[in-house]
Design an enzyme around this catalytic site. Sequence first.
Site, PDB file in Angstrom:
ATOM      1  N   GLY A 126     -12.010 -25.204  -7.577  1.00 10.13           N
ATOM      2  CA  GLY A 126     -11.994 -24.261  -8.984  1.00 10.13           C
ATOM      3  C   GLY A 126     -12.774 -25.026 -10.197  1.00 10.13           C
TER       4      GLY A 126
ATOM      5  N   ASP B  68     -15.721 -26.729 -12.003  1.00  5.74           N
ATOM      6  CA  ASP B  68     -16.971 -26.376 -12.193  1.00  5.74           C
ATOM      7  C   ASP B  68     -18.023 -27.581 -12.310  1.00  5.74           C
ATOM      8  OD1 ASP B  68     -16.494 -23.668 -12.087  1.00  5.74           O
ATOM      9  OD2 ASP B  68     -15.976 -23.699 -14.534  1.00  5.74           O
TER      10      ASP B  68
ATOM     11  N   ASP C 260     -33.750 -44.175 -12.933  1.00  2.00           N
ATOM     12  CA  ASP C 260     -33.965 -43.832 -11.431  1.00  2.00           C
ATOM     13  C   ASP C 260     -35.442 -44.397 -11.494  1.00  2.00           C
ATOM     14  OD1 ASP C 260     -31.370 -43.140 -11.589  1.00  2.00           O
ATOM     15  OD2 ASP C 260     -31.920 -41.111 -10.954  1.00  2.00           O
TER      16      ASP C 260
ATOM     17  N   ASP D  42     -31.216 -49.249 -10.184  1.00  2.00           N
ATOM     18  CA  ASP D  42     -30.907 -48.021  -9.263  1.00  2.00           C
ATOM     19  C   ASP D  42     -30.756 -48.437  -7.740  1.00  2.00           C
ATOM     20  OD1 ASP D  42     -30.937 -45.439  -7.778  1.00  2.00           O
ATOM     21  OD2 ASP D  42     -33.062 -45.184  -8.551  1.00  2.00           O
TER      22      ASP D  42
ATOM     23  N   HIS E 143     -40.100 -33.029   1.586  1.00  2.00           N
ATOM     24  CA  HIS E 143     -39.345 -33.493   0.667  1.00  2.00           C
ATOM     25  C   HIS E 143     -39.641 -35.146   0.772  1.00  2.00           C
ATOM     26  CE1 HIS E 143     -36.470 -34.484  -2.138  1.00  2.00           C
ATOM     27  NE2 HIS E 143     -35.832 -35.166  -1.415  1.00  2.00           N
ATOM     28  N   VAL E 144     -39.811 -35.709  -0.363  1.00  2.00           N
ATOM     29  CA  VAL E 144     -39.557 -37.250  -0.418  1.00  2.00           C
ATOM     30  C   VAL E 144     -38.703 -37.424  -1.387  1.00  2.00           C
ATOM     31  CG1 VAL E 144     -41.863 -37.601   0.396  1.00  2.00           C
ATOM     32  CG2 VAL E 144     -41.671 -37.595  -1.770  1.00  2.00           C
TER      33      VAL E 144
ATOM     34  N   HIS F  61     -36.357 -42.228  -5.240  1.00  2.00           N
ATOM     35  CA  HIS F  61     -35.610 -43.298  -5.387  1.00  2.00           C
ATOM     36  C   HIS F  61     -36.229 -44.401  -4.498  1.00  2.00           C
ATOM     37  CE1 HIS F  61     -32.326 -41.504  -7.826  1.00  2.00           C
ATOM     38  NE2 HIS F  61     -32.385 -40.724  -7.033  1.00  2.00           N
TER      39      HIS F  61
ATOM     40  N   HIS G 234     -25.714 -47.208 -10.128  1.00  2.00           N
ATOM     41  CA  HIS G 234     -26.328 -45.615  -9.483  1.00  2.00           C
ATOM     42  C   HIS G 234     -26.126 -45.626  -8.192  1.00  2.00           C
ATOM     43  CE1 HIS G 234     -28.504 -42.100  -9.128  1.00  2.00           C
ATOM     44  NE2 HIS G 234     -28.820 -42.115 -10.393  1.00  2.00           N
TER      45      HIS G 234
END
Length: 548
Positions: free
Chosen positions: A43, A45, A157, A189, A358-359, A362, A384
């Site tokens: 529940g 958010d 990052d 990071d 996708h790459v 980071h 991080h």
Amino acid sequence: MGINVIPLGGLSEIGLNCTVIEDKSNAILIDAGLMFPEEDMLGVDLVIPDFTYVYDNAARFKALFLTHAHEDHVGAVPYLLEKIKLPVYGTKFTLGILQKKLDEFKINDVDLVEIETKKIYKIGNFKIEPILMTHSIIGGVGFAIETSAGIILHTGDFKIDQTPVDGKPIDLARLAYYGEKGVKLLLSDSTNALNEGFTKSEKKVGEAFYNIFKEVKGRVIVVTFASNIHRVQQIIDVASLTDKKVCIMGKSMVRNTSISKELGFLKDPKNCIIEESQLSDYPDDRLIIVTTGSQGEPMSGLSRIASKEHQKIKVKPTDTFIISAKPIPGNEKAVYRIINTLLKEGAIIYHDRNSQVHVSGHASKDELKILLGVVKPKYFIPIHGEYMMRMAHRDIAIDVGINKENIFMLDNGDVFELNNNVKATKKVPAGRVFVDGKGVGDVEDVVIRDRMQLSTDGFVIVILAFDSSSGELISGPDIITKGLTYEERSKKLINEATSMVKNLVNQCDLNVRMDSLELKKKIRKALNKFLYKKLMRNPMVLPIIMEV
């Protein structure tokens, strides 16, 4: 008091990034991010950091500096600024994204200060220089912070991408400048510290898009993060090369691309972008639809397409879906469920496990080694990431020659003193605050535990009525269950439970029957024991006692 560094979030978790840097009279915050709820946070958010320390010391806090506009770094800013007034420093794109968030919260009186790299910003006794970093978003920076105890460098990052989409690679020269000057403390990071080698360039994704776009016979639906404008730019660039049109869908995707176009970061010289109303004007093999839902979010564009609830997009066997993102840990099941659904409809799916669509944004191990070698910090705090990621980063630092005694594995809330006797000495309040609807912080761990219990074992309500003067049981017990058993098939069990509770009440003396709290406690304990013995389940038992 010397210089203190206090992480309020972002350690041993993905998200909630927030760090305090302070002396006795001044303090600044770096980032104020949120985290999306984990599976057991029923529940909830959103999750934001506990800002109690900031509120309690509001007079000393002079500014909030933002590294970039990802939700795990800026998502909690509106919640923070509802209770404390701070000027916010960020790059043009970061502030553009933040402004929309503040508008949604109806927060109007915030001093937003646009920052530029290679410029110094003086806040109290601190001198802060933004340094250009490469990440999967526009306008990412780290910060070199000159303090009375020495230079603190916070990377934000980053990855070392020498061929970024916008042509702006990480400023290694500036990092090296501070390395030669002498960096006392590095915060860096750790997200990909377990990954070998180098993270691939964002341009590799553009090449994969081109190879897919030129071969497809139907529509292409690309799903990615709404904040990844570099990815959207590559989609537009490849669309122009393959004679296709691009339709942007989804509230956050439309908002972010609109902001990017207004600020001059997203370019469409050949007018490839079309409106939703124009989709029917083009054949399927000329359409690319860009939407959200790469993490399987229930109300996202991709989820609604897969569940056949999207008003504009119905899956066709000729469709090609590109999920241009990697599932965040915890979201894998939701993403794979959607992929399975789309495959059953006959669609072709490309994702991070079967293609180069996708790459990561980071740095992997070899990039982290380069940065550590360039910066040459005396002290190092991996930030991080989960604990295992930060430990891997610690090992990398040891490999490149940093004394392991000078590497500190902090927890959220630790106060790290950067002075002659460097150490983590004490703690300040830090943790997770749950946002549920309009409530911020009113859902505590005990509420989550109750929701977990309800979701796994259901609940049992026991209703009894007593004569208020004599204490005599005049009605009940009546037992109602939800999520425990199917009542029509368990009448015998309910009857046994009813008799057990009635016998218990009759055995109680008048003082207990007149004390509703004590009687509820006895009923709850007895019924829990009875149901566990019968079913090996622990439902929530809610006795309701009425006095007539």
